[in-house]
Design a protein around this motif. Sequence first.
Motif, PDB file in Angstrom:
ATOM      1  N   MET A   1      32.749 -41.868 126.622  1.00  0.00           N
ATOM      2  CA  MET A   1      33.689 -41.296 125.651  1.00  0.00           C
ATOM      3  C   MET A   1      34.621 -42.367 125.092  1.00  0.00           C
ATOM      4  O   MET A   1      34.926 -42.378 123.892  1.00  0.00           O
ATOM      5  N   ASP A   2      35.078 -43.269 125.935  1.00  0.00           N
ATOM      6  CA  ASP A   2      35.946 -44.356 125.468  1.00  0.00           C
ATOM      7  C   ASP A   2      35.189 -45.293 124.543  1.00  0.00           C
ATOM      8  O   ASP A   2      35.704 -45.696 123.488  1.00  0.00           O
TER       9      ASP A   2
ATOM     10  N   LYS B   1      40.389 -33.950 127.437  1.00  0.00           N
ATOM     11  CA  LYS B   1      39.069 -33.909 126.808  1.00  0.00           C
ATOM     12  C   LYS B   1      38.552 -32.475 126.739  1.00  0.00           C
ATOM     13  O   LYS B   1      38.807 -31.666 127.614  1.00  0.00           O
TER      14      LYS B   1
ATOM     15  N   VAL C   1      32.663 -33.170 125.794  1.00  0.00           N
ATOM     16  CA  VAL C   1      31.467 -33.243 126.625  1.00  0.00           C
ATOM     17  C   VAL C   1      30.847 -31.852 126.700  1.00  0.00           C
ATOM     18  O   VAL C   1      31.531 -30.881 127.045  1.00  0.00           O
TER      19      VAL C   1
ATOM     20  N   GLU D   1      34.472 -43.352 121.351  1.00  0.00           N
ATOM     21  CA  GLU D   1      35.642 -42.645 120.807  1.00  0.00           C
ATOM     22  C   GLU D   1      35.317 -41.162 120.629  1.00  0.00           C
ATOM     23  O   GLU D   1      35.654 -40.535 119.617  1.00  0.00           O
ATOM     24  N   ALA D   2      34.657 -40.620 121.633  1.00  0.00           N
ATOM     25  CA  ALA D   2      34.297 -39.201 121.623  1.00  0.00           C
ATOM     26  C   ALA D   2      35.392 -38.391 122.302  1.00  0.00           C
ATOM     27  O   ALA D   2      36.155 -38.906 123.127  1.00  0.00           O
ATOM     28  N   ASN D   3      35.457 -37.111 121.961  1.00  0.00           N
ATOM     29  CA  ASN D   3      36.525 -36.271 122.541  1.00  0.00           C
ATOM     30  C   ASN D   3      35.987 -34.993 123.182  1.00  0.00           C
ATOM     31  O   ASN D   3      36.760 -34.110 123.528  1.00  0.00           O
TER      32      ASN D   3
ATOM     33  N   LEU E   1      38.144 -33.842 133.427  1.00  0.00           N
ATOM     34  CA  LEU E   1      38.117 -34.150 131.992  1.00  0.00           C
ATOM     35  C   LEU E   1      39.219 -33.415 131.243  1.00  0.00           C
ATOM     36  O   LEU E   1      39.872 -33.979 130.350  1.00  0.00           O
TER      37      LEU E   1
ATOM     38  N   LYS F   1      32.742 -36.011 117.826  1.00  0.00           N
ATOM     39  CA  LYS F   1      31.757 -36.801 118.553  1.00  0.00           C
ATOM     40  C   LYS F   1      31.615 -36.190 119.948  1.00  0.00           C
ATOM     41  O   LYS F   1      32.589 -36.148 120.698  1.00  0.00           O
ATOM     42  N   THR F   2      30.409 -35.720 120.257  1.00  0.00           N
ATOM     43  CA  THR F   2      30.197 -34.986 121.505  1.00  0.00           C
ATOM     44  C   THR F   2      29.190 -35.693 122.399  1.00  0.00           C
ATOM     45  O   THR F   2      28.068 -35.995 121.970  1.00  0.00           O
ATOM     46  N   VAL F   3      29.604 -35.927 123.625  1.00  0.00           N
ATOM     47  CA  VAL F   3      28.682 -36.430 124.630  1.00  0.00           C
ATOM     48  C   VAL F   3      27.881 -35.250 125.169  1.00  0.00           C
ATOM     49  O   VAL F   3      28.454 -34.262 125.634  1.00  0.00           O
TER      50      VAL F   3
END
Length: 477
Positions: free
Chosen positions: A86-87, A120, A94, A90-92, A115, A3-5
């Motif tokens: 991210m919290d 992260k 960026v 539940e992303a890890n 980060l 999961k990417t922001v």
Amino acid sequence: MQKTVVWFRKDFRLHDNPALSEAAKEGFVIPVFIWSEEDKREYAESEASSWWIYHSVATLEKQLQAHGLKLFIKYGDEFDALVEVMDEAEANAVYFNERYEPVERKKESRIKAQLESIGKKVQSFHGHLLFSPDLLNKQGEPYKVFTSFWKRCMQEDVARPRPFPVEMKGIERGIHSLALNQLRIIDEKNWHQKFDEYWKPGEHPAVEKWQQYLEDGMSFYHAKRDFISSGSSSELSPYIAAGNISVKAMWHSAKSVSEETTEASVHQSIDTFLKQLIWRDFAYHQLIHKPDIIRYPLRKQFLDFPWQGTEEQLMKWKRGQTGYPLVDAGMRELWKTGMMHNRVRMVTASFLVKHLLIPWQEGYNWFKHTLLDFDAANNATGWQWVTGCGIDAAPYFRIFNPFLQSEKFDPSGRYIRKWVPELSNLQAPYIHKPWEAPVSVLEKADIQIGVTYPLPIVDHAAARNRALDAYQQVKGT
């Protein structure tokens, strides 16, 4: 799946967006736009481009929605906002595309370190320029002469634009998001709302305008680019500045057109246009290696330049009330539309620093406030070039004659007539120097010099001599 922001920052497009395309390949995409206190302060001095940013984000939000993604909008410190998203998701990771303004580079470095310190994954990409900002000469130093930089660039390959991410997986729920209008990026009642009459920001309008220009306007660019009313300008600079369109995509599509035609004029026009894109890279290379160019002259003797202009003269320049028709037309067009033809930019800038002897930083700040295509690198490099105080700049003694410039590049006075309506009934050649027109001509045109249109605030010949005298004082220091 990862999961990417994806943090959007002046790259408001889906095509050739390295951060977005990489994130889409690796799993879920969580698009984020953050408006910070720092942004709020910065864009208070750049109201025109804040209008463009606001509408670019609005169109991006709709585009992402059409592809099943929600743009999450946050306000506050960027690191805190990114961690919050991210919290929540539940992303890890960026991903973001790099910017090169001094403040933005420091911000990126800080946020990366923060980060990474909490475990992260952070990855940044070059999506804003044609070439890597690490391009150096044989001595391992940044280029100081544009011609040398351009020749080097022509030996390099421009990376192919990344494909449009057809399939993107998003997350719709569980993340708090503001509405865009809650950020108060623009004041709905402010002066720049008139831009709606002239512009449609966003990726789709940018791509459409570029395709139309390739088909209908590009072939005339080399021959007519300096003629103010010729229609040869692409009018794409605001889209480029906001990242609505990829310069790499423009480069390769222009190259493709060039390869498909045998017309010499088209080849020449495309080469000239691409050279302008390389100039943009050159400006950013200057900013990266000399971040003070937005405040201080690169040629240090200009720190002691004897500026003599007054606040009243500066205000008349801003309002287009100098008595020099081409200068006034340009400054009024800028205020009305947020844009000005490049030839007129040079003339108005030269007039400020050389006819009025007003510091170039005043012009930089006004252009920052009023230009839709404001770009720190281009603006600073352009002002220092005109002033003669930058790297590879025009010599200070090159002083544009506004009358000759309008006679040459707006011979019929069409441009002046449009933006200085009090002169609209005056024909060429008098429109270039209305105070020299016979009384009968002025009466017929319903013009009273000094009443309905001002006399020149300075005499051209006297101003030129004064500027050269001032230059002599710093020339050898």
